[in-house]
Design an enzyme around this catalytic site. Sequence first.
Site, PDB file in Angstrom:
ATOM      1  N   CYS A   1       0.694  -1.146   0.076  1.00  0.00           N
ATOM      2  CA  CYS A   1      -0.068  -0.176   0.053  1.00  0.00           C
ATOM      3  C   CYS A   1       0.926   1.186   0.081  1.00  0.00           C
ATOM      4  CB  CYS A   1      -1.081   0.199   1.062  1.00  0.00           C
ATOM      5  SG  CYS A   1      -2.088  -1.200   1.072  1.00  0.00           S
TER       6      CYS A   1
ATOM      7  N   HIS B   1      -2.792   8.253   5.827  1.00  0.00           N
ATOM      8  CA  HIS B   1      -2.882   7.051   5.339  1.00  0.00           C
ATOM      9  C   HIS B   1      -4.046   6.268   5.787  1.00  0.00           C
ATOM     10  CE1 HIS B   1      -1.718   2.987   3.361  1.00  0.00           C
ATOM     11  NE2 HIS B   1      -1.743   2.197   4.522  1.00  0.00           N
TER      12      HIS B   1
ATOM     13  N   GLU C   1      -0.736   5.461  13.443  1.00  0.00           N
ATOM     14  CA  GLU C   1      -0.486   6.726  12.610  1.00  0.00           C
ATOM     15  C   GLU C   1      -0.545   7.889  13.353  1.00  0.00           C
ATOM     16  OE1 GLU C   1      -1.068   8.595   8.133  1.00  0.00           O
ATOM     17  OE2 GLU C   1      -2.435   6.952   8.867  1.00  0.00           O
TER      18      GLU C   1
ATOM     19  N   LYS D   1      -9.412   7.944   2.257  1.00  0.00           N
ATOM     20  CA  LYS D   1      -9.960   6.752   2.231  1.00  0.00           C
ATOM     21  C   LYS D   1     -11.376   6.537   2.623  1.00  0.00           C
ATOM     22  CE  LYS D   1      -5.591   4.385   2.250  1.00  0.00           C
ATOM     23  NZ  LYS D   1      -4.470   5.278   2.420  1.00  0.00           N
TER      24      LYS D   1
ATOM     25  N   HIS E   1      -9.743   2.097   0.253  1.00  0.00           N
ATOM     26  CA  HIS E   1      -8.448   1.847  -0.010  1.00  0.00           C
ATOM     27  C   HIS E   1      -7.980   1.159  -1.461  1.00  0.00           C
ATOM     28  CE1 HIS E   1      -4.307   1.172   0.917  1.00  0.00           C
ATOM     29  NE2 HIS E   1      -4.377   0.496   2.163  1.00  0.00           N
TER      30      HIS E   1
ATOM     31  N   PHE F   1       1.940  -3.374   4.231  1.00  0.00           N
ATOM     32  CA  PHE F   1       2.233  -4.720   4.416  1.00  0.00           C
ATOM     33  C   PHE F   1       3.716  -4.887   4.102  1.00  0.00           C
ATOM     34  CE2 PHE F   1      -1.982  -7.070   4.318  1.00  0.00           C
ATOM     35  CZ  PHE F   1      -2.883  -6.343   4.994  1.00  0.00           C
TER      36      PHE F   1
END
Length: 413
Positions: free
Chosen positions: A164, A304, A315, A336, A341, A400
Amino acid sequence: MPSGRVVVTGAGAVTPLGVGVDVFWPRMLAGESGVAPITLLDVSEYTTRIAGEVKDFNAEDWLDRKEARRIDRFIAFASAAARMAIDDACFKAEGDEADDVGVLIGSGIGGLTYLAEQHRRLIEGGPSRVSPFLVPYMIPDMASGYVSIQHGFKGPNSCVVTACATGANAIGDAYHIIKRGDAVAMLAGGAEAPVNELGMSGFCSARAMSQRNDEPKRASRPFDADRDGFVIAEGAAVLVLEDFARAKARGAQIYGEIVGYGMSGDAFHITQPDPEGDGAARAMRHALRTAGMNPADVQYINAHGTSTHYNDKLETLAIKRVFGEHAARIPVSSTKSMIGHTLGAAGAVEALICLLAMRDGMLPPTINYETPDPECDLDYVPNVARKASIDVAASNSFGFGGHNVCLILRKTV
């Protein structure tokens, strides 16, 4: 000689809120949601049955009919976004100059739809039924390869695959390529088409996605206490990056300038972020350092913000670690919440959103923010877009494997 400055002169986007910047951006500022019940496949047996699908996309509008029907959807998205960006920039590179124009478009998972279709053919009809195009249309680098072939760009041609964080890494790497003089311009971004049997099955099994199937538009709720997972989405964004001197010489429009790029690795877990937000914090600090800026210089952060418990909490913690007391004064929104996403495309879409926010003096909201989470206590621009004069913005992307990226963008002066 390269000027050492890199600006953005064109943009193209394919999103669940529409195809084209002029379509998706007003809808985003209006706080609309592109999340809806899935139509691309039968999901009656899946625990999650909603996604951010691109509803109004016709590949034949951008590609030869035969190719449009054959290639994987992520390549078609990338091709469309690239063509939009080139047209938007009024960009041309002919003759020897084409040798100095490159393409760097990443994808987190590549042609998963094409792979699934060909695997079905193998099981049902044997190896002779598998298409010879399986490998070319499955591999993530084919978005860059295809766009390069379409437009004759012969400069650096590459692909980033960092889950991502892919789209942000692609833009950051392209920025470095131009800064060091290996190209005068780059098409950079990300593309993803994960709404298929394999993609949905994998994420459902991981229990990572929201199961708010009866309320799709309220499902993606970053930083809200009632969030229950991310909403998968598809799309693409491609930017035209140019050396500043070249852009000025040809009288190009300039959206803004890329001035900082930071990367780090969590070295912690294959899917969970570092429990102290250390990796994310180091990426932000590095981006500030390369931009030659202080934390107080940043006026907006596009987070994010996935709508998962750990990501949003950590975050928030990382932003506080980096920005200190200033963190409470920085608007931080997760777009998002509106489009879901888009995985490998997310970082590119969100860098574009930062540029548009600076251009128009409008901050996109975090919709569905209804119940504050004590562990997420920043200004998330809740539910309604906000007027603000922004000169410097940061965009965070985490993937990831512990990949962390921060881009810093500013108005060009």
